[in-house]
Design a protein around this motif. Structure first.
Motif, PDB file in Angstrom:
ATOM      1  N   ILE A   1     -13.528 -25.895  -7.072  1.00  0.00           N
ATOM      2  CA  ILE A   1     -13.381 -26.840  -7.822  1.00  0.00           C
ATOM      3  C   ILE A   1     -13.697 -28.065  -6.867  1.00  0.00           C
ATOM      4  O   ILE A   1     -14.507 -29.172  -7.545  1.00  0.00           O
ATOM      5  CB  ILE A   1     -11.943 -27.080  -8.192  1.00  0.00           C
ATOM      6  N   ASN A   2     -13.470 -28.038  -5.499  1.00  0.00           N
ATOM      7  CA  ASN A   2     -13.804 -29.054  -4.531  1.00  0.00           C
ATOM      8  C   ASN A   2     -15.203 -28.848  -4.053  1.00  0.00           C
ATOM      9  O   ASN A   2     -15.738 -29.378  -3.026  1.00  0.00           O
ATOM     10  CB  ASN A   2     -12.858 -29.057  -3.495  1.00  0.00           C
ATOM     11  N   HIS A   3     -16.110 -28.006  -4.931  1.00  0.00           N
ATOM     12  CA  HIS A   3     -17.513 -27.888  -4.467  1.00  0.00           C
ATOM     13  C   HIS A   3     -17.686 -27.132  -2.861  1.00  0.00           C
ATOM     14  O   HIS A   3     -18.508 -27.747  -2.375  1.00  0.00           O
ATOM     15  CB  HIS A   3     -18.246 -29.000  -4.595  1.00  0.00           C
ATOM     16  N   LYS A   4     -16.532 -26.111  -2.526  1.00  0.00           N
ATOM     17  CA  LYS A   4     -16.666 -25.722  -1.333  1.00  0.00           C
ATOM     18  C   LYS A   4     -16.671 -24.209  -1.481  1.00  0.00           C
ATOM     19  O   LYS A   4     -15.850 -23.563  -2.424  1.00  0.00           O
ATOM     20  CB  LYS A   4     -15.370 -26.340  -0.366  1.00  0.00           C
ATOM     21  N   VAL A   5     -17.234 -23.552  -0.553  1.00  0.00           N
ATOM     22  CA  VAL A   5     -17.265 -21.960  -0.348  1.00  0.00           C
ATOM     23  C   VAL A   5     -16.105 -21.838   0.629  1.00  0.00           C
ATOM     24  O   VAL A   5     -15.969 -22.462   1.582  1.00  0.00           O
ATOM     25  CB  VAL A   5     -18.483 -21.385   0.017  1.00  0.00           C
ATOM     26  N   LEU A   6     -15.601 -20.613   0.574  1.00  0.00           N
ATOM     27  CA  LEU A   6     -14.338 -20.070   1.478  1.00  0.00           C
ATOM     28  C   LEU A   6     -15.148 -19.698   2.918  1.00  0.00           C
ATOM     29  O   LEU A   6     -14.592 -20.060   3.788  1.00  0.00           O
ATOM     30  CB  LEU A   6     -13.830 -18.838   1.203  1.00  0.00           C
ATOM     31  N   ASN A   7     -16.469 -19.193   2.959  1.00  0.00           N
ATOM     32  CA  ASN A   7     -17.039 -18.952   4.086  1.00  0.00           C
ATOM     33  C   ASN A   7     -17.193 -20.285   4.969  1.00  0.00           C
ATOM     34  O   ASN A   7     -17.707 -21.253   4.517  1.00  0.00           O
ATOM     35  CB  ASN A   7     -18.290 -18.341   3.706  1.00  0.00           C
ATOM     36  N   ALA A   8     -16.580 -20.341   6.278  1.00  0.00           N
ATOM     37  CA  ALA A   8     -16.900 -21.176   7.062  1.00  0.00           C
ATOM     38  C   ALA A   8     -15.984 -22.476   6.741  1.00  0.00           C
ATOM     39  O   ALA A   8     -15.738 -23.391   7.690  1.00  0.00           O
ATOM     40  CB  ALA A   8     -18.070 -21.598   7.281  1.00  0.00           C
ATOM     41  N   SER A   9     -14.998 -22.225   5.754  1.00  0.00           N
ATOM     42  CA  SER A   9     -13.993 -23.363   5.460  1.00  0.00           C
ATOM     43  C   SER A   9     -13.119 -23.219   6.623  1.00  0.00           C
ATOM     44  O   SER A   9     -12.668 -22.075   7.143  1.00  0.00           O
ATOM     45  CB  SER A   9     -13.376 -23.355   4.178  1.00  0.00           C
ATOM     46  N   LYS A  10     -12.356 -24.430   6.974  1.00  0.00           N
ATOM     47  CA  LYS A  10     -11.284 -24.502   7.990  1.00  0.00           C
ATOM     48  C   LYS A  10     -10.017 -24.540   7.205  1.00  0.00           C
ATOM     49  O   LYS A  10      -9.561 -25.189   6.173  1.00  0.00           O
ATOM     50  CB  LYS A  10     -11.418 -25.789   8.705  1.00  0.00           C
ATOM     51  N   ILE A  11      -9.213 -23.084   7.538  1.00  0.00           N
ATOM     52  CA  ILE A  11      -7.994 -23.092   6.695  1.00  0.00           C
ATOM     53  C   ILE A  11      -6.871 -22.803   7.677  1.00  0.00           C
ATOM     54  O   ILE A  11      -6.806 -22.216   8.354  1.00  0.00           O
ATOM     55  CB  ILE A  11      -8.037 -21.659   5.969  1.00  0.00           C
ATOM     56  N   LEU A  12      -5.846 -23.453   7.284  1.00  0.00           N
ATOM     57  CA  LEU A  12      -4.615 -23.197   8.190  1.00  0.00           C
ATOM     58  C   LEU A  12      -3.318 -22.750   7.256  1.00  0.00           C
ATOM     59  O   LEU A  12      -3.116 -23.049   6.153  1.00  0.00           O
ATOM     60  CB  LEU A  12      -3.989 -24.833   8.151  1.00  0.00           C
TER      61      LEU A  12
ATOM     62  N   LEU B   1      -1.556 -32.573  15.175  1.00  0.00           N
ATOM     63  CA  LEU B   1      -2.795 -31.884  14.411  1.00  0.00           C
ATOM     64  C   LEU B   1      -3.037 -32.593  12.890  1.00  0.00           C
ATOM     65  O   LEU B   1      -2.321 -33.153  12.489  1.00  0.00           O
ATOM     66  CB  LEU B   1      -2.083 -30.516  14.037  1.00  0.00           C
ATOM     67  N   LYS B   2      -4.335 -32.662  12.801  1.00  0.00           N
ATOM     68  CA  LYS B   2      -4.907 -33.790  11.771  1.00  0.00           C
ATOM     69  C   LYS B   2      -4.911 -32.585  10.586  1.00  0.00           C
ATOM     70  O   LYS B   2      -6.063 -31.929  10.447  1.00  0.00           O
ATOM     71  CB  LYS B   2      -6.264 -34.330  12.077  1.00  0.00           C
ATOM     72  N   LEU B   3      -4.025 -32.759   9.697  1.00  0.00           N
ATOM     73  CA  LEU B   3      -4.124 -31.650   8.652  1.00  0.00           C
ATOM     74  C   LEU B   3      -5.491 -32.041   7.525  1.00  0.00           C
ATOM     75  O   LEU B   3      -5.766 -31.027   7.098  1.00  0.00           O
ATOM     76  CB  LEU B   3      -2.839 -31.830   7.696  1.00  0.00           C
ATOM     77  N   LYS B   4      -5.748 -33.172   7.801  1.00  0.00           N
ATOM     78  CA  LYS B   4      -7.237 -33.603   6.694  1.00  0.00           C
ATOM     79  C   LYS B   4      -8.246 -33.010   7.314  1.00  0.00           C
ATOM     80  O   LYS B   4      -9.466 -32.681   6.574  1.00  0.00           O
ATOM     81  CB  LYS B   4      -7.218 -35.101   6.633  1.00  0.00           C
ATOM     82  N   ASN B   5      -8.233 -32.536   8.561  1.00  0.00           N
ATOM     83  CA  ASN B   5      -9.511 -31.698   9.119  1.00  0.00           C
ATOM     84  C   ASN B   5      -9.579 -30.360   8.389  1.00  0.00           C
ATOM     85  O   ASN B   5     -10.630 -29.906   8.948  1.00  0.00           O
ATOM     86  CB  ASN B   5      -9.170 -31.509  10.481  1.00  0.00           C
ATOM     87  N   TYR B   6      -8.615 -29.874   7.949  1.00  0.00           N
ATOM     88  CA  TYR B   6      -8.753 -28.595   7.077  1.00  0.00           C
ATOM     89  C   TYR B   6      -9.123 -28.506   5.641  1.00  0.00           C
ATOM     90  O   TYR B   6      -8.838 -29.660   5.142  1.00  0.00           O
ATOM     91  CB  TYR B   6      -7.274 -27.883   7.284  1.00  0.00           C
ATOM     92  N   ASP B   7     -10.003 -27.703   5.471  1.00  0.00           N
ATOM     93  CA  ASP B   7     -10.084 -27.727   3.796  1.00  0.00           C
ATOM     94  C   ASP B   7      -8.961 -27.267   2.983  1.00  0.00           C
ATOM     95  O   ASP B   7      -9.207 -27.521   1.769  1.00  0.00           O
ATOM     96  CB  ASP B   7     -11.478 -26.824   3.746  1.00  0.00           C
TER      97      ASP B   7
END
Ligand code: SAJ
Length: 431
Positions: free
Chosen positions: A316-327, A384-390
């Motif tokens: 929905i956010n026009h992102k793909v999981l591959n290479a997304s930064k997930i915490l 830690l900057k949480l906004k740096n994670y997708d």
């Protein structure tokens, strides 16, 4: 002096084999009331810690353990030959599953072999490890009877399931009712007298296999009911009904209902495992335990369902999981514990990692985890900057997390525990 008198006078020496979350608290309870207890474990590190008074199971009881060790009430020992000097032997070793999800009672069998080596007249042996109905009489008893000693006369044998809820602040070894099942009347009586020295309530089953089945029913009851709400959670999402609200309202029913909650899957070394001991044994009777296996399928599917929730939310956010930064927040299988055994968090991390996500996790209780052959180290949330994670996944709702900060700073949150129920924000996706 007969065993009964030794127990009543607390001069009986007790050997507890397996100093885990069941064995160590049990050893402490018996030592607390005056028995001399030998804690036996194959892991020399555990033995060393016990003898230093380090309570690696229950920090809160560290002072108690230290004083019991100082008073020589508890002694850790690796050498099984001590068994010839004790009057009571309580087996608290793990009963896991093999990688093909079949019972693995190898720990019980190897300990039983040691016990049979040193078995002396008058000893009482009690199995506490959760296992399939029949283990005590079909596996333990024949081995112990090999050297001609007769159960109920020369030695005594019983099963008594452990009931420990890790992290439970209200119930402990002493105030949790205890079930016992003796092979003979004498076995039953002696086991009841022994546990009466420590536990407040004892209930006697008519046989060891009845007691073995009681424990399995307790855990299958949880596994099946958790699977039920997990299935309904998936359905309610499609129906745009809030399952958490449904459960809370159902829980207002004062009788005939007990709330269970959806989650990212089933962790711990009991609930995901014990039911399959019965599944395996039931095959001997041409019986298919459909509830157990269906519950297992549903619970094992939940980590994949969570991963899919994430993929859809990123999309929905026009992102793909591959290479997304997930915490991922929380590696433990349930809140405020340092235990990651069978934790669904690990399965979620494995699934996302396999799909190419850049995964990091935090769990202050669990400094590192190993997924297949890859080591992940818990990252420090400070600065830690949480906004740096997708996306941020709340897999375990530890109390130490600053949920307000997580909501404010994250761009997308998958809440597996409904811990953010008081926040209204469309970047929160709840299970
Ligand atoms: N879980 C849910 N929804 C729920 C309850 C639990 O998803 O409504 C999950 C938890 O997050 C956890 C897993 O199930 O991952 C198991 O949790 P649990 O509390 O049922 O199991 P354990 O292994 O921590 O402890 C349980 C004891 N817990 C309770 O009775 C509450 C009890 O079942 C056994 O005495 C103990 O295992 C054991 O040793 O068998």
């Amino acid at each position: 002096m007969p065993l009964k008198e030794k127990i009543l006078q607390k001069t009986a020496k007790i050997g507890v084999i397996g100093l885990g979350y069941v064995g160590l608290p049990l050893a402490i309870e018996f030592a607390k009331v005056g028995f001399k207890v030998f804690g036996i474990d194959d892991n020399p590190e555990k033995i060393e810690k016990v003898n230093q008074g380090v309570n690696y199971i229950l920090k809160a009881e560290e002072v108690l353990l230290t004083s019991l060790v100082k008073e020589k009430r508890i002694k850790g020992i690796v050498d099984y030959s001590i068994l010839k000097e004790v009057d009571v032997i309580i087996i608290c070793v793990p009963t896991p599953l093999t990688k093909n999800r079949e019972p693995d009672i190898s720990y019980v069998e190897s300990v039983n072999k040691e016990i049979s080596k040193y078995l002396t007249k008058g000893q009482l042996i009690i199995l506490e490890s959760t296992t399939y109905p029949g283990t005590t009489e079909e596996v333990i008893l024949p081995k112990l009877s090999e050297n001609g000693l007769k159960v109920g006369e020369d030695f005594y044998l019983a099963f008594s399931p452990e009931r420990v809820d890790p992290g439970n602040k209200s119930y402990n070894t002493k105030n949790t009712p205890k079930i016992i099942g003796g092979v003979t009347k004498n076995c039953r009586e002696l086991t009841k007298i022994l546990y009466s020295q420590v536990m407040e309530e004892i209930y006697v089953a008519s046989s060891p296999k009845t007691a073995e089945m009681v424990k399995l029913l307790e855990n299958i009851f949880r596994s099946v009911n958790i699977a039920l709400v997990n299935e309904l959670a998936v359905l309610c999402k499609k129906m745009e009904i809030n399952i958490w609200e449904v459960i809370d309202l159902a829980a207002t029913k004062p009788y005939g209902y007990m709330p269970f909650y959806p989650g990212p899957g089933l962790g711990g070394h009991c609930i995901p495992i014990d039911p399959f001991y019965l599944t395996w044994k039931a095959r001997e009777y041409d019986f298919h335990t459909r509830f157990i296996e269906l519950a297992g399928e549903i619970n094992m599917h939940m980590p994949y369902y969570i991963a899919n929730m994430l993929i859809e939310a990123l999309n929905i956010n026009h992102k793909v999981l591959n290479a997304s930064k997930i915490l991922v927040l929380g590696a433990a299988y349930k809140k405020d514990l340092d235990d990651s055994r069978e934790s669904p968090s690990l399965k979620i991390i494995e699934i996302l990692n396999n799909k190419g996500a850049a995964i990091e996790y935090n769990d202050d209780y669990i400094k590192q985890i190993k997924i297949k052959n890859k080591i992940f180290k818990s990252i420090d949330l400070k600065n830690l900057k949480l906004k740096n994670y997708d996306a941020v996944i709340i897999a375990t709702d530890h109390s130490y997390y600053d949920y307000k900060k997580i909501v404010e700073e994250s761009s997308l949150i998958i809440d597996c525990r409904n811990i953010l129920k008081k926040y209204k924000n469309d970047k929160i996706r709840v299970l």
